[in-house]
Design a protein around this motif. Structure first.
Motif, PDB file in Angstrom:
ATOM      1  N   ARG A  67      -0.084   7.431  -3.479  1.00 49.80           N
ATOM      2  CA  ARG A  67      -1.137   6.443  -2.738  1.00 49.80           C
ATOM      3  C   ARG A  67      -1.238   5.775  -1.120  1.00 49.80           C
ATOM      4  NH1 ARG A  67      -3.998   9.376  -5.721  1.00 49.80           N
ATOM      5  NH2 ARG A  67      -3.973   9.115  -7.677  1.00 49.80           N
ATOM      6  N   THR A  68      -2.598   5.164  -0.868  1.00 54.26           N
ATOM      7  CA  THR A  68      -2.366   4.465   0.314  1.00 54.26           C
ATOM      8  C   THR A  68      -1.996   3.034  -0.171  1.00 54.26           C
ATOM      9  OG1 THR A  68      -4.311   4.289   0.941  1.00 54.26           O
ATOM     10  CG2 THR A  68      -3.833   5.961   1.862  1.00 54.26           C
ATOM     11  N   SER A  69      -1.995   1.927   0.984  1.00 57.87           N
ATOM     12  CA  SER A  69      -2.138   0.494   0.443  1.00 57.87           C
ATOM     13  C   SER A  69      -3.426   0.417   0.065  1.00 57.87           C
ATOM     14  CB  SER A  69      -1.936  -0.391   1.667  1.00 57.87           C
ATOM     15  OG  SER A  69      -2.504  -0.110   2.932  1.00 57.87           O
ATOM     16  N   ILE A 115       3.576  -7.510  -1.137  1.00 59.14           N
ATOM     17  CA  ILE A 115       4.032  -6.026  -1.492  1.00 59.14           C
ATOM     18  C   ILE A 115       3.096  -5.616  -0.443  1.00 59.14           C
ATOM     19  CG2 ILE A 115       4.242  -4.039  -2.882  1.00 59.14           C
ATOM     20  CD1 ILE A 115       6.458  -6.231  -3.201  1.00 59.14           C
ATOM     21  N   LEU A 116       2.353  -5.573  -0.513  1.00 56.66           N
ATOM     22  CA  LEU A 116       1.396  -4.731   0.707  1.00 56.66           C
ATOM     23  C   LEU A 116       1.327  -4.577   1.776  1.00 56.66           C
ATOM     24  CD1 LEU A 116      -2.088  -5.011  -1.585  1.00 56.66           C
ATOM     25  CD2 LEU A 116      -1.029  -2.890  -1.513  1.00 56.66           C
ATOM     26  N   LYS A 117       2.061  -5.998   1.861  1.00 55.69           N
ATOM     27  CA  LYS A 117       2.271  -6.155   3.663  1.00 55.69           C
ATOM     28  C   LYS A 117       2.819  -5.932   4.260  1.00 55.69           C
ATOM     29  CE  LYS A 117      -0.819  -9.909   3.870  1.00 55.69           C
ATOM     30  NZ  LYS A 117      -0.387 -12.041   3.808  1.00 55.69           N
ATOM     31  N   ARG A 136       4.753   2.763   1.608  1.00 56.44           N
ATOM     32  CA  ARG A 136       4.114   3.966   1.066  1.00 56.44           C
ATOM     33  C   ARG A 136       4.232   3.402  -0.686  1.00 56.44           C
ATOM     34  NH1 ARG A 136       7.338   9.405   2.397  1.00 56.44           N
ATOM     35  NH2 ARG A 136       7.211   9.222   0.040  1.00 56.44           N
ATOM     36  N   PHE A 137       3.819   3.912  -1.042  1.00 55.98           N
ATOM     37  CA  PHE A 137       3.574   3.996  -2.802  1.00 55.98           C
ATOM     38  C   PHE A 137       2.802   4.824  -2.577  1.00 55.98           C
ATOM     39  CE2 PHE A 137       1.402   0.437   0.648  1.00 55.98           C
ATOM     40  CZ  PHE A 137       2.365  -1.048   0.018  1.00 55.98           C
ATOM     41  N   PHE A 138       3.298   4.955  -5.037  1.00 59.42           N
ATOM     42  CA  PHE A 138       2.198   5.576  -6.086  1.00 59.42           C
ATOM     43  C   PHE A 138       1.611   5.150  -6.848  1.00 59.42           C
ATOM     44  CE2 PHE A 138       6.608   6.434  -3.252  1.00 59.42           C
ATOM     45  CZ  PHE A 138       6.273   8.395  -3.017  1.00 59.42           C
ATOM     46  N   ALA A 157       1.234   0.647 -10.584  1.00 58.36           N
ATOM     47  CA  ALA A 157       1.611   0.753  -9.075  1.00 58.36           C
ATOM     48  C   ALA A 157       2.962   0.830  -8.770  1.00 58.36           C
ATOM     49  CB  ALA A 157       0.138   0.304  -8.003  1.00 58.36           C
ATOM     50  N   TYR A 158       3.433   1.387  -7.895  1.00 61.17           N
ATOM     51  CA  TYR A 158       5.168   1.058  -7.491  1.00 61.17           C
ATOM     52  C   TYR A 158       5.234   1.614  -6.048  1.00 61.17           C
ATOM     53  CZ  TYR A 158       6.207   3.001 -12.097  1.00 61.17           C
ATOM     54  OH  TYR A 158       5.960   3.061 -13.088  1.00 61.17           O
TER      55      TYR A 158
END
Length: 161
Positions: free
Chosen positions: A107-109, A120-122, A126-128, A136-137
């Motif tokens: 996933r994207t931010s 965390i987003l900043k 890389r996200f899942f 979300a991880y």
């Protein structure tokens, strides 16, 4: 790749197997008969510390492993070695949701905004996200701990061979 079913006493082992990409159902708050039926119906390898349940596993002809070590990394190593798995590693693309066993999607931010704190987003890129429970991880500092755990399990496997 084997599919596992961990009984109520093995939540931590189930979570770790999932993180390393193994399809691991975790059942708590149900009867042993229900656990046995699920293992049989879904053709899963039943993991247990319960000797009485394991006797029923053997009688039923279900694949199972009695985990008798106190050290959970030894129990994981023993389980993997029984199925001729000699080495594991952490790979976010093959990991499963540690909460529900769902498949993780890249996933994207923007996709996970609202599921994770802005801080965390900043910092991470890389996200899942779990396709089942939407947890979300992200790839953070915990990845080094997972790699260390994989190496510890691999060393235990080597010592058992």
């Amino acid at each position: 790749m084997p599919s596992f079913l961990a009984d109520a006493m093995l939540g931590d082992i189930a979570r770790k197997l999932r993180i390393f990409g193994y399809d691991t159902l975790y059942i708590k708050d149900t009867s042993d008969s229900c656990v046995l039926q699920t293992a049989l119906r879904e053709k899963r390898i039943l993991l247990t510390r319960d000797k009485e349940l394991f006797k029923r596993v053997v009688k039923s002809g279900i694949q199972g492993i009695l985990l008798e070590k106190q050290d959970e990394t030894e129990n994981i190593a023993y389980t993997l070695l029984k199925y001729k798995i000699h080495c594991i590693s952490f790979n976010a693309r093959t990991a499963r949701c540690s909460l529900c066993n769902g498949i993780l999607k890249v996933r994207t931010s923007t996709d996970v905004k609202g599921s994770l704190p802005g801080s965390i987003l900043k910092i991470h890129s890389r996200f899942f996200q779990c396709s089942d429970c939407d947890k979300a991880y992200w790839e953070g500092k915990h990845i080094s701990r997972l790699n260390t755990l994989a190496q510890k399990i691999n060393n235990k496997i080597k010592n058992m061979i």
